[in-house]
Motif scaffolding. Structure first.
Motif, short mmCIF file in Angstrom:
data_model
loop_
_atom_site.label_atom_id
_atom_site.label_comp_id
_atom_site.label_asym_id
_atom_site.label_seq_id
_atom_site.Cartn_x
_atom_site.Cartn_y
_atom_site.Cartn_z
N VAL A 45 -35.86 18.72 17.95
CA VAL A 45 -35.11 19.97 17.78
C VAL A 45 -35.84 21.06 18.55
O VAL A 45 -37.07 21.15 18.49
CB VAL A 45 -35.06 20.35 16.28
CG1 VAL A 45 -34.35 21.68 16.10
CG2 VAL A 45 -34.39 19.26 15.47
N ARG A 46 -35.08 21.85 19.27
CA ARG A 46 -35.72 22.94 19.99
C ARG A 46 -35.91 24.12 19.04
O ARG A 46 -34.98 24.49 18.32
CB ARG A 46 -34.85 23.36 21.18
CG ARG A 46 -35.62 24.14 22.23
CD ARG A 46 -34.74 24.55 23.39
NE ARG A 46 -34.45 23.50 24.34
CZ ARG A 46 -35.30 23.12 25.31
NH1 ARG A 46 -36.47 23.69 25.41
NH2 ARG A 46 -34.96 22.18 26.15
N ARG A 47 -37.11 24.64 19.00
CA ARG A 47 -37.38 25.73 18.06
C ARG A 47 -36.71 27.03 18.50
O ARG A 47 -36.71 27.36 19.67
CB ARG A 47 -38.90 25.94 17.93
CG ARG A 47 -39.56 24.86 17.10
CD ARG A 47 -41.02 25.17 16.88
NE ARG A 47 -41.23 26.44 16.21
CZ ARG A 47 -41.08 26.64 14.91
NH1 ARG A 47 -40.73 25.64 14.13
NH2 ARG A 47 -41.29 27.82 14.39
N THR A 48 -36.16 27.71 17.52
CA THR A 48 -35.46 28.95 17.83
C THR A 48 -36.26 30.17 17.44
O THR A 48 -35.85 31.31 17.69
CB THR A 48 -34.11 29.00 17.08
OG1 THR A 48 -34.37 28.89 15.68
CG2 THR A 48 -33.22 27.86 17.51
N GLU A 49 -37.41 29.92 16.79
CA GLU A 49 -38.21 31.06 16.34
C GLU A 49 -39.66 30.87 16.75
O GLU A 49 -40.09 29.78 17.09
CB GLU A 49 -38.15 31.16 14.81
CG GLU A 49 -36.77 31.46 14.26
CD GLU A 49 -36.79 31.54 12.74
OE1 GLU A 49 -37.89 31.41 12.17
OE2 GLU A 49 -35.72 31.71 12.15
N HIS A 50 -40.39 31.93 16.69
CA HIS A 50 -41.83 31.84 16.86
C HIS A 50 -42.41 31.15 15.66
O HIS A 50 -41.85 31.24 14.58
CB HIS A 50 -42.43 33.24 17.02
CG HIS A 50 -41.97 33.93 18.25
ND1 HIS A 50 -42.24 33.45 19.51
CD2 HIS A 50 -41.24 35.05 18.43
CE1 HIS A 50 -41.70 34.25 20.40
NE2 HIS A 50 -41.07 35.24 19.78
N PRO A 51 -43.52 30.51 15.77
CA PRO A 51 -44.22 30.25 17.04
C PRO A 51 -43.62 29.05 17.76
O PRO A 51 -42.75 28.38 17.21
CB PRO A 51 -45.63 29.91 16.56
CG PRO A 51 -45.42 29.29 15.22
CD PRO A 51 -44.22 29.96 14.61
N TYR A 52 -44.06 28.83 18.96
CA TYR A 52 -43.57 27.72 19.80
C TYR A 52 -42.07 27.86 20.06
O TYR A 52 -41.36 26.86 20.20
CB TYR A 52 -43.87 26.37 19.15
CG TYR A 52 -45.33 26.05 19.03
CD1 TYR A 52 -46.04 25.56 20.12
CD2 TYR A 52 -46.00 26.25 17.82
CE1 TYR A 52 -47.39 25.26 20.01
CE2 TYR A 52 -47.35 25.95 17.71
CZ TYR A 52 -48.04 25.46 18.80
OH TYR A 52 -49.37 25.17 18.68
N LYS A 53 -41.59 29.09 20.09
CA LYS A 53 -40.17 29.30 20.36
C LYS A 53 -39.76 28.61 21.64
O LYS A 53 -40.46 28.67 22.65
CB LYS A 53 -39.89 30.81 20.46
CG LYS A 53 -38.41 31.14 20.57
CD LYS A 53 -38.18 32.64 20.45
CE LYS A 53 -36.70 32.96 20.59
NZ LYS A 53 -36.45 34.42 20.40
N ASN A 54 -38.63 27.91 21.58
CA ASN A 54 -38.04 27.16 22.69
C ASN A 54 -38.73 25.84 22.99
O ASN A 54 -38.30 25.10 23.87
CB ASN A 54 -38.00 28.01 23.98
CG ASN A 54 -37.08 29.20 23.81
OD1 ASN A 54 -36.06 29.11 23.12
ND2 ASN A 54 -37.45 30.32 24.42
N ASP A 55 -39.80 25.53 22.29
CA ASP A 55 -40.43 24.22 22.48
C ASP A 55 -39.72 23.16 21.63
O ASP A 55 -39.09 23.47 20.62
CB ASP A 55 -41.91 24.26 22.06
CG ASP A 55 -42.77 24.97 23.10
OD1 ASP A 55 -42.22 25.40 24.13
OD2 ASP A 55 -43.99 25.10 22.86
#
Lengths: 233, 233
Positions: A45-55
């Motif tokens: 799943v692509r993260r939508t929030e910090h931290p690692y947002k978009n990872d």
DNA sequence: CAAATAGTGTCTGTTAGACACTATCAC
DNA sequence: GTGATAGTGTCTAACAGACACTATTTG
């Protein structure tokens, strides 16, 4: 846990304050694996929030007060994939101090195995989907999720030595060749055809269905299924 | 975990509130085993507070914010027994909702193995001490500690199949008979003397010391030690 | 027919169990 | 010497790897 609370104990519990000092938080992360052809894939799943947002990350979330760890893992898995009643097993608990930059989060990792066919209805997008395990391991996943994935594969390799666990990743019916190819993928080495067949069948966990492959361009193999899948005849 | 925090991420972290909703607490419990003669014993502590006041329990305590799980287990173990640098391995995480009547507590269980000689200095009292495992399993321990102990023994049985892990429970030097007897205790079955000797020695993890038992009333056996115990010989 | 894989039979090397035997201590 | 266990050699049974062979499909 036979409880027989005394009066003093009841009084103690009444006045107990669970939040006297700061606690670590507890999350559950799930490594969901499936097999496509002879390659393993992992659901990310692509993260939508910090931290690692978009990872990319393994699906996970915080454990609620009123649910067990396994319930939390199953809940998260259903929420993100719609899957229910898949093979799900606790893997390891990751508790390094700096593993989550927000605050102290201890993650109880689970892994799940599911046939690709059950993921057919899954909505795949830029934000969630399956990635070959080899590729995922070379990607910088969020948090310590690379380590979780590696430990999942270690566990899978260990399990495969003792049981034909591959069927958890395959359709209900499969040929011994398909199972062997999958085991070879998991173990990263070629297996002896004769020995594999004998060893697997000797365990008595697989049963022949009598049905044959069709349209293979060569002699068709018989389909087998796991004995516990109790579909009558 | 290569971090490259962006400006937005730093702002997010600055305003993050870890205590927005109630969390489960996290404790660590340690099942410390040793071998006395050919019986396994477990270190237990009598609880001084509710719940389960006056019941026997595994040593445990809450995980602090700034320590890893393994650090917490080692800290607790040293606090209750004075032991340092013993064999310590994560076992399983127990997270049933009602396992602690105070509040939601998730327990990361560890198990530890230590030779009896290292426990010689241990202050044993009515409040803490060693109990034979067979007896402990029949005692109603606090919380779900019976389940933790049972799982520890399961793990030990599994480990023993692949490595002569028994030496973690024995003195630095031991005879093959002592090791075999211990393995038999763990596995609950008799082992073949010749096969045991060959299998264990074939692994190359044990080395002969050249020293012999004395005063046994029969032919003395040679002492062995684990190869990793790097005492220059 | 050729090509390709399914499935079986057999030999071999490794290993664990079983058994026998010798060795070495206390008494 | 007796009694008890240490330690070794050897036979056997079980099993995995290797190889060869037959069987069955498509084309």
């Amino acid at each position: 846990m036979p409880r027989r609370p005394s009066k003093a104990e009841l009084e103690f519990l009444r006045t107990y304050n669970a939040d006297e000092f700061p606690h670590p938080s507890v999350s559950v992360d799930v490594a969901l694996l499936t097999a496509r052809g002879d390659a393993l894939e992992v659901f990310l799943v692509r993260r939508t929030e910090h931290p690692y947002k978009n990872d990319w990350s393994l699906p996970g979330g915080f454990v609620q007060l009123e649910e067990s760890l396994e319930d939390a893992a199953a809940r998260l898995l259903e929420a993100k994939t719609g899957l229910r009643e898949v093979f799900l097993e606790q893997l390891y608990t990751f508790g390094a101090v700096g593993r989550d930059p927000r605050t102290r989060v201890i993650s109880v990792a689970y892994y799940a195995l599911v046939p690709l066919e059950q993921l057919a209805k899954l909505t795949v997008s830029d934000a969630r989907g399956l990635m070959p395990v080899t590729e995922a391991l070379q990607t910088a996943l969020a948090f310590d999720h690379n380590a979780i994935l590696e430990r999942t594969l270690d566990r899978l390799r260990g399990r495969v030595e003792y049981s034909p666990i591959g069927f958890e990743l395959l359709p209900t019916q499969f040929t011994l060749r398909e199972l062997q190819t999958l085991h070879e993928t998991i173990l990263g080495k070629k297996l002896n055809k004769d020995a594999f067949r004998r060893k697997i069948l000797a365990r008595g966990q697989l049963e022949a269905t009598g049905e044959l492959e069709v349209g293979m361009g060569f002699r068709p193999a018989e389909y087998y299924r796991h004995a516990r899948s109790g579909k009558a005849g």
